[in-house]
Design a protein around this motif. Structure first.
Motif, PDB file in Angstrom:
ATOM      1  N   ILE A 121      70.018 -27.113  16.509  1.00 60.91           N
ATOM      2  CA  ILE A 121      69.087 -27.280  15.384  1.00 60.91           C
ATOM      3  C   ILE A 121      69.391 -26.269  14.279  1.00 60.91           C
ATOM      4  O   ILE A 121      69.394 -26.605  13.087  1.00 60.91           O
ATOM      5  CB  ILE A 121      67.630 -27.121  15.860  1.00 60.91           C
ATOM      6  CG1 ILE A 121      67.240 -28.280  16.793  1.00 60.91           C
ATOM      7  CG2 ILE A 121      66.680 -27.067  14.667  1.00 60.91           C
ATOM      8  CD1 ILE A 121      67.155 -29.622  16.124  1.00 60.91           C
ATOM      9  N   MET A 135      66.242 -33.777   8.731  1.00 59.79           N
ATOM     10  CA  MET A 135      65.704 -34.867   9.536  1.00 59.79           C
ATOM     11  C   MET A 135      66.665 -36.062   9.543  1.00 59.79           C
ATOM     12  O   MET A 135      66.961 -36.644  10.593  1.00 59.79           O
ATOM     13  CB  MET A 135      64.343 -35.301   8.967  1.00 59.79           C
ATOM     14  CG  MET A 135      63.568 -36.295   9.815  1.00 59.79           C
ATOM     15  SD  MET A 135      62.753 -35.532  11.231  1.00 59.79           S
ATOM     16  CE  MET A 135      63.738 -36.187  12.567  1.00 59.79           C
ATOM     17  N   LEU A 138      69.843 -35.265  11.605  1.00 57.99           N
ATOM     18  CA  LEU A 138      69.591 -35.347  13.049  1.00 57.99           C
ATOM     19  C   LEU A 138      69.555 -36.794  13.529  1.00 57.99           C
ATOM     20  O   LEU A 138      70.125 -37.127  14.579  1.00 57.99           O
ATOM     21  CB  LEU A 138      68.264 -34.647  13.384  1.00 57.99           C
ATOM     22  CG  LEU A 138      68.258 -33.121  13.293  1.00 57.99           C
ATOM     23  CD1 LEU A 138      66.844 -32.581  13.464  1.00 57.99           C
ATOM     24  CD2 LEU A 138      69.190 -32.504  14.333  1.00 57.99           C
ATOM     25  N   ILE A 139      68.903 -37.650  12.777  1.00 59.07           N
ATOM     26  CA  ILE A 139      68.851 -39.065  13.144  1.00 59.07           C
ATOM     27  C   ILE A 139      70.243 -39.684  13.053  1.00 59.07           C
ATOM     28  O   ILE A 139      70.631 -40.493  13.909  1.00 59.07           O
ATOM     29  CB  ILE A 139      67.862 -39.821  12.235  1.00 59.07           C
ATOM     30  CG1 ILE A 139      66.438 -39.317  12.485  1.00 59.07           C
ATOM     31  CG2 ILE A 139      67.927 -41.326  12.484  1.00 59.07           C
ATOM     32  CD1 ILE A 139      65.405 -39.870  11.515  1.00 59.07           C
ATOM     33  N   PHE A 142      72.253 -38.542  16.091  1.00 58.48           N
ATOM     34  CA  PHE A 142      71.800 -39.307  17.258  1.00 58.48           C
ATOM     35  C   PHE A 142      72.319 -40.745  17.196  1.00 58.48           C
ATOM     36  O   PHE A 142      72.814 -41.289  18.198  1.00 58.48           O
ATOM     37  CB  PHE A 142      70.276 -39.312  17.328  1.00 58.48           C
ATOM     38  CG  PHE A 142      69.737 -40.326  18.312  1.00 58.48           C
ATOM     39  CD1 PHE A 142      69.774 -40.072  19.667  1.00 58.48           C
ATOM     40  CD2 PHE A 142      69.235 -41.548  17.872  1.00 58.48           C
ATOM     41  CE1 PHE A 142      69.300 -41.014  20.581  1.00 58.48           C
ATOM     42  CE2 PHE A 142      68.758 -42.480  18.769  1.00 58.48           C
ATOM     43  CZ  PHE A 142      68.789 -42.218  20.131  1.00 58.48           C
ATOM     44  N   LEU A 176      69.950 -35.234  22.261  1.00 55.50           N
ATOM     45  CA  LEU A 176      69.911 -35.448  20.817  1.00 55.50           C
ATOM     46  C   LEU A 176      68.590 -36.084  20.393  1.00 55.50           C
ATOM     47  O   LEU A 176      68.033 -35.738  19.345  1.00 55.50           O
ATOM     48  CB  LEU A 176      71.084 -36.339  20.395  1.00 55.50           C
ATOM     49  CG  LEU A 176      72.476 -35.717  20.567  1.00 55.50           C
ATOM     50  CD1 LEU A 176      73.560 -36.729  20.214  1.00 55.50           C
ATOM     51  CD2 LEU A 176      72.627 -34.459  19.716  1.00 55.50           C
ATOM     52  N   ALA A 177      68.094 -37.013  21.195  1.00 51.98           N
ATOM     53  CA  ALA A 177      66.798 -37.624  20.891  1.00 51.98           C
ATOM     54  C   ALA A 177      65.678 -36.606  20.983  1.00 51.98           C
ATOM     55  O   ALA A 177      64.782 -36.553  20.126  1.00 51.98           O
ATOM     56  CB  ALA A 177      66.534 -38.781  21.857  1.00 51.98           C
ATOM     57  N   SER A 179      65.870 -33.362  20.546  1.00 50.45           N
ATOM     58  CA  SER A 179      65.955 -32.458  19.399  1.00 50.45           C
ATOM     59  C   SER A 179      65.352 -33.081  18.156  1.00 50.45           C
ATOM     60  O   SER A 179      64.637 -32.427  17.388  1.00 50.45           O
ATOM     61  CB  SER A 179      67.423 -32.092  19.133  1.00 50.45           C
ATOM     62  OG  SER A 179      67.967 -31.383  20.219  1.00 50.45           O
ATOM     63  N   THR A 180      65.632 -34.362  17.953  1.00 49.86           N
ATOM     64  CA  THR A 180      65.112 -35.062  16.778  1.00 49.86           C
ATOM     65  C   THR A 180      63.594 -35.168  16.834  1.00 49.86           C
ATOM     66  O   THR A 180      62.899 -34.946  15.833  1.00 49.86           O
ATOM     67  CB  THR A 180      65.730 -36.467  16.689  1.00 49.86           C
ATOM     68  OG1 THR A 180      67.161 -36.363  16.719  1.00 49.86           O
ATOM     69  CG2 THR A 180      65.314 -37.167  15.414  1.00 49.86           C
ATOM     70  N   TYR A 183      62.016 -31.614  16.308  1.00 50.93           N
ATOM     71  CA  TYR A 183      62.110 -31.193  14.904  1.00 50.93           C
ATOM     72  C   TYR A 183      61.077 -31.938  14.059  1.00 50.93           C
ATOM     73  O   TYR A 183      60.436 -31.349  13.186  1.00 50.93           O
ATOM     74  CB  TYR A 183      63.516 -31.451  14.362  1.00 50.93           C
ATOM     75  CG  TYR A 183      63.707 -30.914  12.960  1.00 50.93           C
ATOM     76  CD1 TYR A 183      64.101 -29.595  12.752  1.00 50.93           C
ATOM     77  CD2 TYR A 183      63.464 -31.707  11.843  1.00 50.93           C
ATOM     78  CE1 TYR A 183      64.258 -29.081  11.466  1.00 50.93           C
ATOM     79  CE2 TYR A 183      63.609 -31.211  10.560  1.00 50.93           C
ATOM     80  CZ  TYR A 183      64.007 -29.899  10.382  1.00 50.93           C
ATOM     81  OH  TYR A 183      64.152 -29.389   9.107  1.00 50.93           O
ATOM     82  N   PHE A 184      60.921 -33.227  14.331  1.00 55.55           N
ATOM     83  CA  PHE A 184      59.928 -34.003  13.580  1.00 55.55           C
ATOM     84  C   PHE A 184      58.522 -33.471  13.809  1.00 55.55           C
ATOM     85  O   PHE A 184      57.740 -33.310  12.861  1.00 55.55           O
ATOM     86  CB  PHE A 184      59.993 -35.478  13.972  1.00 55.55           C
ATOM     87  CG  PHE A 184      58.918 -36.312  13.328  1.00 55.55           C
ATOM     88  CD1 PHE A 184      59.027 -36.707  12.016  1.00 55.55           C
ATOM     89  CD2 PHE A 184      57.795 -36.705  14.052  1.00 55.55           C
ATOM     90  CE1 PHE A 184      58.033 -37.463  11.409  1.00 55.55           C
ATOM     91  CE2 PHE A 184      56.799 -37.463  13.461  1.00 55.55           C
ATOM     92  CZ  PHE A 184      56.917 -37.840  12.134  1.00 55.55           C
ATOM     93  N   ALA A 274      62.064 -39.553   7.886  1.00 59.15           N
ATOM     94  CA  ALA A 274      62.211 -39.907   9.299  1.00 59.15           C
ATOM     95  C   ALA A 274      62.131 -41.413   9.492  1.00 59.15           C
ATOM     96  O   ALA A 274      62.920 -42.005  10.244  1.00 59.15           O
ATOM     97  CB  ALA A 274      61.132 -39.206  10.125  1.00 59.15           C
TER      98      ALA A 274
END
Length: 362
Positions: A121, A135, A138-139, A142, A176-177, A179-180, A183-184, A274
């Protein structure tokens, strides 16, 4: 934030046919005890070459007309769970695998003292000071790994096997999911406030109901926990009943509903970013999913595609999909009852999720 990681009954229960002896040909399973014997190989070849002609001949043999064609399934019965077929040892093994996975995930990714989650992150956050940009990145990361590995599934399974490829897929997508999602949660109220509707009467109830409905649109393969955990050999399924009658891509529809509900409630630029990223990823998944199923199942998928739709209810409204009279029974199954309980539980656990995410400082 829904993320997808992870036996066919041949005839509609509306048909008054005797209980048959079953002969199966993956992914098609029909009943032939009341027909003259048919060898599996020619049967499969005939269906693959011309499914329309095959169905016409098949319906004649069982005394039905072309109008009855929609009662015959080419794909599998989604969300079916037969308790009598479950093996206790398999579920004990599943619980063991789950425990090991959670332990490894905590040590290798979640725990800030040992894992790579926070450095990941932090590294992405150095690209931009904008939480909206982070954001989206990150998406995007992923999506690259999730859809990329899904696209390589056929090749990967041939090289290392179905179970090993599932471990590789989940071992990449889950961190990865996570983390996303974290973060959201931690940055959901950053950015520019675009509107404030949280005081509108009944809006909270509408948002809650929308979120609840969105999880009923989970892709049926998600329910196959033993395959998700690679306890059983993972398969690429061609589903046709249940939620698939409403939309061929329920995961996308559920994600759109989830995003719209959260964006309306939060009302800022981070929520919009997001939602844009997640919806774009799932729209790509619509194209990529159809492409992969067409490669794997050929004409059988074309038959399913013909009588289903991407847009919810479109195939039903234009007559391509005819719902059985007892359609509701396709949802009165243990997986959907479990999802209902988990969705309510997740809502009640929101304070715990927020607190846990905050402590990670991602």
């Amino acid at each position: 934030m829904a993320v997808s990681l992870v036996p066919s009954h041949p005839l509609s229960p509306q048909l008054p046919l005797p209980k048959p002896r079953i002969l199966c040909s993956k992914p098609i399973c029909f009943s032939f005890s009341y027909l003259k014997p048919i060898e599996i190989k020619p049967f499969r070849t005939q269906l693959a070459k011309n499914p329309a002609q095959f169905y016409k001949k098949f319906l004649v043999q069982v005394g039905r007309t072309e109008s009855d064609r929609n009662e015959f399934l080419v794909g599998e019965d989604s969300a079916e769970f037969d308790l009598s077929k479950q093996k206790i040892l398999s579920w004990v093994y599943f619980m063991g695998v789950l425990g090991v996975v959670l332990y490894v995930l905590n040590v290798a990714w979640i725990d800030n003292s040992t894992g790579f989650g926070k450095p990941f992150i932090d590294a992405v956050s150095t690209i931009s000071d904008s939480p909206e940009v982070v954001m989206l990145i990150l998406i995007f990361i992923f999506g690259i790994f999730h859809s990329g590995l899904a696209s390589l599934r056929d090749i990967g399974e041939k090289l290392i096997g179905e179970r090993a490829f599932r471990v590789l897929f989940a071992g990449t997508a889950v961190p990865l999911a996570l983390s996303t999602v974290v973060y959201f949660i931690n940055h959901r109220y950053d950015g520019v406030q675009l509107w404030q509707l949280q005081g509108v009467p009944a809006l909270h109830e509408l948002v809650w109901f929308s979120n609840f409905i969105s999880f009923l649109f989970l892709y049926p393969s998600t329910f196959n926990l033993l395959e998700v955990a690679a306890v059983e050999k993972p398969k690429m399924h061609l589903w046709e009943t249940g939620i698939m009658r409403i939309t061929r891509h329920p995961q996308m529809v559920g994600q759109v509903i989830w995003c719209m509900a959260h964006t309306v409630w939060i009302g800022n630029s981070v929520a919009v970013a997001a939602s844009v990223g997640l919806i774009a990823h799932h729209l790509f998944g619509v194209w990529n999913g159809d492409r992969r199923l067409a490669i794997r199942y050929g004409e059988a998928f074309q038959v399913v595609k013909e009588r289903t739709s991407v847009v919810p209810f479109a195939a039903i409204l234009d007559g391509r999909q005819k719902l059985p009279k007892d359609y509701y029974k396709e949802f009165l199954r243990l997986p959907y009852l479990t999802i209902t309980a988990l969705t309510i539980g997740a809502y009640l656990a929101h304070p715990l999720m927020k607190a846990a995410s905050f402590r990670l400082h991602w």
